[in-house]
Motif scaffolding. Structure first.
Motif, mmCIF file in Angstrom:
data_model
loop_
_atom_site.group_PDB
_atom_site.id
_atom_site.type_symbol
_atom_site.label_atom_id
_atom_site.label_comp_id
_atom_site.label_asym_id
_atom_site.label_seq_id
_atom_site.Cartn_x
_atom_site.Cartn_y
_atom_site.Cartn_z
ATOM 1 N N THR A 136 -4.140 -50.294 -40.889
ATOM 2 C CA THR A 136 -4.181 -49.340 -39.790
ATOM 3 C C THR A 136 -4.423 -50.076 -38.487
ATOM 4 O O THR A 136 -5.308 -50.929 -38.395
ATOM 5 C CB THR A 136 -5.272 -48.278 -40.006
ATOM 6 N N ILE A 137 -3.641 -49.739 -37.493
ATOM 7 C CA ILE A 137 -3.754 -50.335 -36.167
ATOM 8 C C ILE A 137 -4.231 -49.277 -35.185
ATOM 9 O O ILE A 137 -3.634 -48.203 -35.069
ATOM 10 C CB ILE A 137 -2.404 -50.930 -35.721
ATOM 11 N N PHE A 138 -5.326 -49.585 -34.497
ATOM 12 C CA PHE A 138 -5.900 -48.675 -33.508
ATOM 13 C C PHE A 138 -5.805 -49.289 -32.126
ATOM 14 O O PHE A 138 -5.753 -50.505 -31.967
ATOM 15 C CB PHE A 138 -7.381 -48.400 -33.820
ATOM 16 N N GLY A 139 -5.836 -48.445 -31.109
ATOM 17 C CA GLY A 139 -5.845 -48.928 -29.735
ATOM 18 C C GLY A 139 -5.476 -47.828 -28.766
ATOM 19 O O GLY A 139 -5.169 -46.696 -29.145
ATOM 20 N N SER A 140 -5.492 -48.155 -27.509
ATOM 21 C CA SER A 140 -5.297 -47.184 -26.441
ATOM 22 C C SER A 140 -3.892 -46.593 -26.429
ATOM 23 O O SER A 140 -2.900 -47.290 -26.660
ATOM 24 C CB SER A 140 -5.576 -47.841 -25.092
ATOM 25 N N ALA A 141 -3.831 -45.288 -26.120
ATOM 26 C CA ALA A 141 -2.542 -44.623 -25.947
ATOM 27 C C ALA A 141 -1.943 -44.915 -24.578
ATOM 28 O O ALA A 141 -0.785 -44.605 -24.314
ATOM 29 C CB ALA A 141 -2.715 -43.111 -26.109
ATOM 30 N N ILE A 232 -8.121 -53.697 -34.557
ATOM 31 C CA ILE A 232 -8.638 -52.894 -33.452
ATOM 32 C C ILE A 232 -8.225 -53.536 -32.133
ATOM 33 O O ILE A 232 -8.804 -54.539 -31.699
ATOM 34 C CB ILE A 232 -10.177 -52.775 -33.519
ATOM 35 N N PHE A 233 -7.230 -52.970 -31.483
ATOM 36 C CA PHE A 233 -6.815 -53.427 -30.166
ATOM 37 C C PHE A 233 -7.635 -52.714 -29.087
ATOM 38 O O PHE A 233 -8.338 -51.746 -29.385
ATOM 39 C CB PHE A 233 -5.320 -53.151 -29.973
ATOM 40 N N GLY A 235 -9.158 -50.260 -26.663
ATOM 41 C CA GLY A 235 -9.048 -48.808 -26.641
ATOM 42 C C GLY A 235 -10.344 -48.170 -26.184
ATOM 43 O O GLY A 235 -11.276 -48.859 -25.747
ATOM 44 N N GLY A 236 -10.421 -46.854 -26.305
ATOM 45 C CA GLY A 236 -11.570 -46.099 -25.824
ATOM 46 C C GLY A 236 -12.466 -45.585 -26.930
ATOM 47 O O GLY A 236 -12.640 -46.236 -27.967
ATOM 48 N N PHE A 237 -13.030 -44.387 -26.736
ATOM 49 C CA PHE A 237 -14.001 -43.831 -27.675
ATOM 50 C C PHE A 237 -13.427 -43.682 -29.081
ATOM 51 O O PHE A 237 -14.107 -43.962 -30.066
ATOM 52 C CB PHE A 237 -14.492 -42.465 -27.185
ATOM 53 N N GLY A 238 -12.183 -43.213 -29.189
ATOM 54 C CA GLY A 238 -11.596 -43.031 -30.515
ATOM 55 C C GLY A 238 -11.463 -44.344 -31.255
ATOM 56 O O GLY A 238 -11.736 -44.434 -32.453
ATOM 57 N N THR A 239 -11.072 -45.377 -30.520
ATOM 58 C CA THR A 239 -10.953 -46.708 -31.118
ATOM 59 C C THR A 239 -12.314 -47.223 -31.566
ATOM 60 O O THR A 239 -12.467 -47.782 -32.661
ATOM 61 C CB THR A 239 -10.317 -47.679 -30.101
ATOM 62 N N LEU A 240 -13.326 -47.042 -30.704
ATOM 63 C CA LEU A 240 -14.687 -47.462 -31.051
ATOM 64 C C LEU A 240 -15.209 -46.687 -32.256
ATOM 65 O O LEU A 240 -15.911 -47.243 -33.107
ATOM 66 C CB LEU A 240 -15.612 -47.262 -29.855
ATOM 67 N N ASP A 241 -14.868 -45.419 -32.340
ATOM 68 C CA ASP A 241 -15.291 -44.588 -33.469
ATOM 69 C C ASP A 241 -14.773 -45.162 -34.778
ATOM 70 O O ASP A 241 -15.526 -45.311 -35.757
ATOM 71 C CB ASP A 241 -14.771 -43.163 -33.257
ATOM 72 N N GLU A 242 -13.493 -45.500 -34.809
ATOM 73 C CA GLU A 242 -12.917 -46.052 -36.030
ATOM 74 C C GLU A 242 -13.500 -47.432 -36.345
ATOM 75 O O GLU A 242 -13.736 -47.766 -37.510
ATOM 76 C CB GLU A 242 -11.392 -46.148 -35.889
ATOM 77 N N LEU A 243 -13.734 -48.226 -35.313
ATOM 78 C CA LEU A 243 -14.331 -49.550 -35.512
ATOM 79 C C LEU A 243 -15.687 -49.442 -36.190
ATOM 80 O O LEU A 243 -15.940 -50.081 -37.224
ATOM 81 C CB LEU A 243 -14.478 -50.256 -34.161
ATOM 82 N N PHE A 244 -16.563 -48.625 -35.650
ATOM 83 C CA PHE A 244 -17.926 -48.560 -36.176
ATOM 84 C C PHE A 244 -18.005 -47.797 -37.491
ATOM 85 O O PHE A 244 -18.894 -48.049 -38.302
ATOM 86 C CB PHE A 244 -18.871 -47.970 -35.124
ATOM 87 N N PHE A 263 -8.873 -57.451 -31.732
ATOM 88 C CA PHE A 263 -7.804 -58.203 -31.067
ATOM 89 C C PHE A 263 -8.036 -58.143 -29.560
ATOM 90 O O PHE A 263 -8.052 -57.076 -28.961
ATOM 91 C CB PHE A 263 -6.436 -57.631 -31.418
ATOM 92 N N GLY A 264 -8.217 -59.327 -28.947
ATOM 93 C CA GLY A 264 -8.456 -59.393 -27.506
ATOM 94 C C GLY A 264 -9.870 -59.859 -27.205
ATOM 95 O O GLY A 264 -10.756 -59.047 -26.983
ATOM 96 N N ARG A 265 -10.080 -61.168 -27.184
ATOM 97 C CA ARG A 265 -11.425 -61.718 -26.993
ATOM 98 C C ARG A 265 -12.062 -61.233 -25.694
ATOM 99 O O ARG A 265 -13.231 -60.867 -25.664
ATOM 100 C CB ARG A 265 -11.364 -63.253 -26.991
ATOM 101 N N TYR A 266 -11.303 -61.251 -24.618
ATOM 102 C CA TYR A 266 -11.857 -60.894 -23.313
ATOM 103 C C TYR A 266 -12.304 -59.432 -23.300
ATOM 104 O O TYR A 266 -13.369 -59.103 -22.771
ATOM 105 C CB TYR A 266 -10.818 -61.141 -22.219
ATOM 106 N N TYR A 267 -11.510 -58.552 -23.879
ATOM 107 C CA TYR A 267 -11.839 -57.120 -23.861
ATOM 108 C C TYR A 267 -13.122 -56.832 -24.635
ATOM 109 O O TYR A 267 -13.949 -56.036 -24.196
ATOM 110 C CB TYR A 267 -10.682 -56.308 -24.451
#
Length: 334
Positions: A136-141, A232-233, A235-244, A263-267
Motif C-alpha cells: 500500500t502506498i500512501f501520500g498527499s492527494a 509512506i510518501f 502527506g497529511g493527517f490521513g497519511t500520518l494516521d496510516e503510518l502510526f 519516503f523523503g528524508r527531508y520531509y
C-alpha cells in the motif's frame, strides 16, 4: 471616608468566601488560538474545505476536472441527507460516531448499520481474496505529475509491480494516482480503496480494481490485511494516521516483518527528530521502536527492502494476523 470605603467594597472583585476564582487559562490550539466552540466549529469547517481543496488540486494538476466540480452530488459511495441533524450530506462514518439519540432511534438504526458494516467487510474480502501480496502506498492527494515525488512514487510502484506485487492506494489523485500508475506501468494489479467523503473525491484513471467504502475502519482493515508493506510518501493527517496505525500493530505484535518505509528524508526529518528527542528520551517508546521505520529517497531501495522482507517470510499481513490469533487460542507463545 465611609462613602469611599463603601464604594470600594461595592466594586471589589474578591471571590465569595468558599468559592474559588476561575484561573485564566493559557491553553491554546496548535494554531495559537483560544479554544472555544466558535473556534472549534470554524476549524472543523476550514479543515473540511482544505481537504476538498487539496483533493481538487490533485485532479487539476493531473489535467482533470475534479469530480466534486462536475455535479452537485457524489457519483460514488452513498449520499445521505439526514434532515433531522443538518441540511448537508452526512457520511456514514459521521452517523456512526454521533452520540446516540433516544433508545427507540438506537434500536431502529444501529443494528442495521452493523449489517451494512458487515456487508462492506464481505465485499472487501470477496474482491481482494485473490490478492496474494500487495504493497500500500500512501501520500498527499495534492501532489501533481510535475512534482519529483510523484515520479518517485510511480517508479517505486513500477518496480514493485514488476516484482509481482499488487499496489493498493486510496484511489484518489496525487501520490495515490502515482502508485496506481506505477502498478499499471509495471504490469501489476492496481487497486483503489475509495472512501465516502462529504464531497465526491473520485478515483484516478489508473485503478483497475475499485472498492468504495463508507467506513474508514473497514477500509483501513483492507490496507493492512492484504499488504505486506506500507510506503509512506509525504502527506497529511490521513497519511500520518496510516503510518502510526501500522507502527502500533507491529509494536504490539499483531503483524511481523512488515516494512514501513518513509519516503523523503527531508520531509520526515522533523517528525523523526521529535520522536527521538522527546518521545524516546522521555521513555514513551523504546530504542527499537525507531528502527521499525526505514527512511529513503531511492525507489530501488524501497522496493528492495520490501522484496527482501517478503522473501524472508512469504506471508501477507493478514496471514500473520490470523496465525497469531490461532496460536494464542492454542496457548502457544509467539
Amino acid at each position: 471616608m465611609k462613602n469611599n470605603k463603601d464604594k470600594a467594597d461595592a466594586g471589589s472583585t474578591s471571590p465569595t468566601p468558599g468559592r474559588s476564582r476561575a484561573k485564566p487559562t493559557r491553553a491554546r490550539t496548535a494554531g495559537g488560538k483560544k479554544l472555544n466552540p466558535e473556534v472549534m466549529a470554524s476549524a472543523e469547517q476550514k479543515a473540511l474545505e482544505g481537504l476538498k481543496q487539496r483533493t481538487e488540486e490533485g485532479h487539476l494538476k493531473a489535467g482533470r476536472t475534479p469530480p466534486s466540480q462536475l455535479s452537485g452530488k457524489r457519483a460514488a459511495g452513498a449520499t445521505v441527507i439526514d434532515d433531522s441533524i443538518r441540511a448537508a450530506p452526512v457520511t456514514e462514518d459521521e452517523k456512526l460516531l454521533q452520540q446516540p439519540g433516544p433508545r427507540a432511534d438506537f434500536t431502529r438504526t444501529d443494528p442495521w448499520r452493523v449489517m451494512r458494516i458487515m456487508g462492506e467487510f464481505i465485499e472487501g474480502f470477496d474482491t481482494l481474496a485473490s490478492v496474494d501480496k500487495a504493497v500500500t502506498i500512501f501520500g498527499s492527494a495534492r501532489i501533481g505529475p510535475d512534482d519529483p515525488t510523484y515520479d518517485q512514487a510511480v517508479e517505486t510502484a513500477r518496480l514493485l509491480a514488476e516484482a509481482g506485487f499488487a499496489i493498493i492506494t486510496g484511489a484518489g489523485p496525487g501520490i495515490m494516482e502515482a502508485g496506481n500508475k506505477g502498478a499499471r506501468l509495471g504490469g501489476g494489479r492496481s487497486i483503489g480503496c475509495n472512501i465516502e467523503l462529504p464531497f465526491e473525491q473520485g478515483a484516478n484513471p489508473y485503478v483497475d480494481t475499485l472498492i468504495d467504502f463508507r467506513y474508514f475502519f473497514v477500509r483501513k482493515t483492507m490496507f493492512i490485511k492484504y499488504s505486506v508493506a506500507f510506503v509512506i510518501f509525504p502527506g497529511g493527517f490521513g497519511t500520518l494516521d496510516e503510518l502510526f496505525e501500522a507502527l502500533t500493530l507491529i509494536q504490539t505484535g499483531k503483524i511481523y516483518k512488515f516494512p514501513v518505509i518513509l519516503f523523503g528524508r527531508y520531509y520526515w526529518a522533523g517528525l523523526l527528530r521529535w520522536l527521538q528527542a522527546r518521545v524516546l528520551s522521555e521513555g514513551k517508546i523504546s530504542d527499537g521502536d525507531l528502527d521499525l521505520m526505514l527512511i529513503t529517497d531511492n525507489p530501488a531501495e524501497a522496493a528492495q527492502a520490501i522484496i527482501s522482507a517478503y522473501n524472508s517470510l512469504g506471508k501477507t499481513a493478514g496471514d500473520q494476523y490470523e496465525e497469531t490469533g490461532a496460536h494464542k487460542g492454542d496457548g502457544q507463545k509467539q
